[in-house]
Design a protein around this motif. Structure first.
Motif, PDB file in Angstrom:
ATOM      1  N   TRP A 169       0.859  -1.182   0.000  1.00 53.72           N
ATOM      2  CA  TRP A 169       0.000   0.000   0.000  1.00 53.72           C
ATOM      3  C   TRP A 169       0.900   1.238   0.000  1.00 53.72           C
ATOM      4  O   TRP A 169       1.857   1.343   0.759  1.00 53.72           O
ATOM      5  CB  TRP A 169      -0.890   0.002   1.237  1.00 53.72           C
ATOM      6  N   VAL A 170       0.573   2.202  -0.874  1.00 49.10           N
ATOM      7  CA  VAL A 170       1.367   3.425  -1.020  1.00 49.10           C
ATOM      8  C   VAL A 170       0.446   4.632  -0.864  1.00 49.10           C
ATOM      9  O   VAL A 170      -0.577   4.739  -1.561  1.00 49.10           O
ATOM     10  CB  VAL A 170       2.075   3.480  -2.393  1.00 49.10           C
ATOM     11  N   ALA A 171       0.771   5.533   0.035  1.00 49.69           N
ATOM     12  CA  ALA A 171      -0.053   6.721   0.268  1.00 49.69           C
ATOM     13  C   ALA A 171      -0.094   7.593  -0.984  1.00 49.69           C
ATOM     14  O   ALA A 171       0.872   7.667  -1.744  1.00 49.69           O
ATOM     15  CB  ALA A 171       0.499   7.519   1.451  1.00 49.69           C
ATOM     16  N   ASP A 172      -1.230   8.256  -1.198  1.00 46.96           N
ATOM     17  CA  ASP A 172      -1.391   9.127  -2.360  1.00 46.96           C
ATOM     18  C   ASP A 172      -0.323  10.218  -2.363  1.00 46.96           C
ATOM     19  O   ASP A 172      -0.086  10.897  -1.347  1.00 46.96           O
ATOM     20  CB  ASP A 172      -2.778   9.777  -2.354  1.00 46.96           C
ATOM     21  N   GLY A 173       0.316  10.383  -3.527  1.00 46.92           N
ATOM     22  CA  GLY A 173       1.306  11.446  -3.684  1.00 46.92           C
ATOM     23  C   GLY A 173       2.629  11.184  -3.004  1.00 46.92           C
ATOM     24  O   GLY A 173       3.468  12.097  -2.940  1.00 46.92           O
ATOM     25  N   ARG A 174       2.870   9.979  -2.509  1.00 45.51           N
ATOM     26  CA  ARG A 174       4.116   9.694  -1.794  1.00 45.51           C
ATOM     27  C   ARG A 174       4.806   8.483  -2.415  1.00 45.51           C
ATOM     28  O   ARG A 174       4.237   7.733  -3.207  1.00 45.51           O
ATOM     29  CB  ARG A 174       3.830   9.404  -0.307  1.00 45.51           C
ATOM     30  N   ASP A 210       4.943   6.024   4.651  1.00 44.77           N
ATOM     31  CA  ASP A 210       4.289   6.242   3.360  1.00 44.77           C
ATOM     32  C   ASP A 210       3.911   4.935   2.682  1.00 44.77           C
ATOM     33  O   ASP A 210       3.178   4.939   1.692  1.00 44.77           O
ATOM     34  CB  ASP A 210       5.206   7.042   2.428  1.00 44.77           C
ATOM     35  N   VAL A 211       4.430   3.807   3.176  1.00 40.42           N
ATOM     36  CA  VAL A 211       4.124   2.517   2.570  1.00 40.42           C
ATOM     37  C   VAL A 211       3.770   1.516   3.664  1.00 40.42           C
ATOM     38  O   VAL A 211       4.162   1.671   4.818  1.00 40.42           O
ATOM     39  CB  VAL A 211       5.308   1.978   1.740  1.00 40.42           C
ATOM     40  N   LEU A 212       3.045   0.476   3.271  1.00 39.75           N
ATOM     41  CA  LEU A 212       2.684  -0.601   4.184  1.00 39.75           C
ATOM     42  C   LEU A 212       2.682  -1.903   3.392  1.00 39.75           C
ATOM     43  O   LEU A 212       1.977  -2.026   2.376  1.00 39.75           O
ATOM     44  CB  LEU A 212       1.299  -0.356   4.790  1.00 39.75           C
ATOM     45  N   VAL A 213       3.461  -2.869   3.827  1.00 34.81           N
ATOM     46  CA  VAL A 213       3.529  -4.151   3.136  1.00 34.81           C
ATOM     47  C   VAL A 213       2.294  -4.975   3.495  1.00 34.81           C
ATOM     48  O   VAL A 213       2.051  -5.272   4.670  1.00 34.81           O
ATOM     49  CB  VAL A 213       4.814  -4.910   3.519  1.00 34.81           C
ATOM     50  N   VAL A 249       6.413 -12.410   5.430  1.00 34.81           N
ATOM     51  CA  VAL A 249       7.815 -12.386   5.835  1.00 34.81           C
ATOM     52  C   VAL A 249       8.438 -11.023   5.543  1.00 34.81           C
ATOM     53  O   VAL A 249       9.256 -10.514   6.323  1.00 34.81           O
ATOM     54  CB  VAL A 249       8.604 -13.521   5.137  1.00 34.81           C
ATOM     55  N   LEU A 250       8.042 -10.388   4.432  1.00 35.32           N
ATOM     56  CA  LEU A 250       8.553  -9.055   4.119  1.00 35.32           C
ATOM     57  C   LEU A 250       7.962  -8.021   5.064  1.00 35.32           C
ATOM     58  O   LEU A 250       8.660  -7.118   5.529  1.00 35.32           O
ATOM     59  CB  LEU A 250       8.235  -8.703   2.664  1.00 35.32           C
ATOM     60  N   ALA A 251       6.665  -8.154   5.368  1.00 35.28           N
ATOM     61  CA  ALA A 251       6.032  -7.211   6.294  1.00 35.28           C
ATOM     62  C   ALA A 251       6.707  -7.245   7.661  1.00 35.28           C
ATOM     63  O   ALA A 251       6.940  -6.207   8.283  1.00 35.28           O
ATOM     64  CB  ALA A 251       4.549  -7.541   6.420  1.00 35.28           C
ATOM     65  N   LYS A 252       7.036  -8.466   8.136  1.00 32.84           N
ATOM     66  CA  LYS A 252       7.691  -8.593   9.442  1.00 32.84           C
ATOM     67  C   LYS A 252       9.102  -8.011   9.398  1.00 32.84           C
ATOM     68  O   LYS A 252       9.535  -7.332  10.338  1.00 32.84           O
ATOM     69  CB  LYS A 252       7.758 -10.055   9.867  1.00 32.84           C
TER      70      LYS A 252
END
Length: 333
Positions: free
Chosen positions: A250-255, A299-302, A307-310
């Motif tokens: 997930w990527v925030a708008d404009g970032r 600005d991002v969320l895996v 495993v990448l999120a952790k």
């Protein structure tokens, strides 16, 4: 450095800046305070050689030459045009970028060079804040071979090193005329002419073993015109490798424009009430992806894989813990 030596170096710089003529070593011995204390001629010349090396390492342009064709001995001077910085005018955001760059390198020798540049900017009157707080503390880790190879490129000198090919424990000696060192997909590569194979080759720095040794004379190697180093690496530097995983982020708008460029937007979602895009990214090097993703902070969320999120979460927690320790130590002072 001792106070006496620091004073002697300052006096030497002032003397060499104040003359248009080349001063011989003997003349310098007689006019620069600190050299007269040398116990013997041999001790003086050793001292003087160390001081010359120190000045050059500090980036001071020490010239050698003769005042006329009849002079048998070379002398020394510092050309004021080369020594003095021109007027520097940085906008606030540019000065902030310089301060961040100083903190970027996670390598002692490169950190020292960055700090030296910072000192020169401050001496020129440029206000650079290298302690400004940031959400994420970025680091660029250079391989041990980075410094020697970069020096060889700058000096135009060939090098020899041991190299281990991918998937093989065998090590072979290579002689390379280096044209440049570039980063591609979170890996450092040196590009140049391989004398052993008689062709252009790229070598990954993490596979160099032992020391990088310069060979031949400086100035012998020149980078050909029209060579695109990054393009060469992208074609030969494991370009055939297929992605080993796919991440949804997930990527925030404009970032986080860098994340968007590397992936494909596949939908919309929100995190903590903030709208953003869902981006799919092919991962070629999952082990380094966590560092790159964590550098974008909130600005991002895996979303997946877990495993990448952790791994990203662990890095962000470590950053917060380090900032908390730094703040606690600062309050103690």
């Amino acid at each position: 450095m001792s106070t006496a030596r620091a004073e002697r170096l300052v006096n030497l710089v002032l003397a060499l800046l104040s003359t248009r003529q080349y001063l011989t070593a003997e003349r310098i011995r007689g006019i620069v305070p600190g050299y007269a204390d040398a116990a013997s001629d041999e001790a003086y010349y050793r001292m003087f050689e160390r001081d010359k090396t120190e000045l050059r390492e500090l980036g001071i342009p020490l010239e050698t030459g003769r005042n006329s064709a009849f002079d048998a001995i070379e002398g020394y001077r510092i050309a004021r045009r080369d020594y003095e910085l021109g007027e520097i005018d940085l906008a606030p955001d540019e000065a902030a970028a310089v301060g961040l760059a100083v903190r970027l390198w996670d390598s002692p020798e490169l950190t020292g060079q960055a700090q030296g540049a910072l000192v020169k900017l401050r001496a020129a009157g440029v206000e650079v804040d290298d302690q400004a707080p940031t959400v994420v503390e970025p680091r660029v880790r250079a391989e041990p071979a980075f410094g020697p190879l970069l020096a060889a490129v700058q000096n135009g000198q060939a090098v020899r090193f041991e190299y281990r090919r991918s998937g093989s424990p065998e090590r072979m000696m290579r002689t390379l005329e280096p044209w440049g060192v570039v980063s591609w997909r979170a890996r450092w590569y040196v590009v140049g002419h391989d004398r052993d194979r008689g062709a252009t080759r790229c070598f990954r720095l993490s596979r160099l073993t032992g020391q990088v040794k310069p060979v031949g004379r400086a100035g012998e190697v020149r980078r050909p015109d029209g060579i695109n180093l990054l393009q060469l690496v992208s074609v030969t530097g494991e370009a055939e490798q297929a992605p080993v995983a796919t991440a949804r982020i997930w990527v925030a708008d404009g970032r986080a424009a860098g994340v968007r460029r590397r992936g494909t937007v596949v939908g919309r979602s929100h995190a903590d009430g903030e709208e953003g895009d869902v981006v799919e990214i092919a991962l070629y090097f999952p082990e380094s992806a966590a560092d790159w993703v964590a550098a974008h902070g909130p600005d991002v969320l895996v979303l997946e894989p877990d495993v990448l999120a952790k791994a990203v979460g662990d890095r962000l927690e470590a950053i917060v813990a380090q900032q908390t320790r730094d703040a606690h130590q600062g309050s103690q002072w």
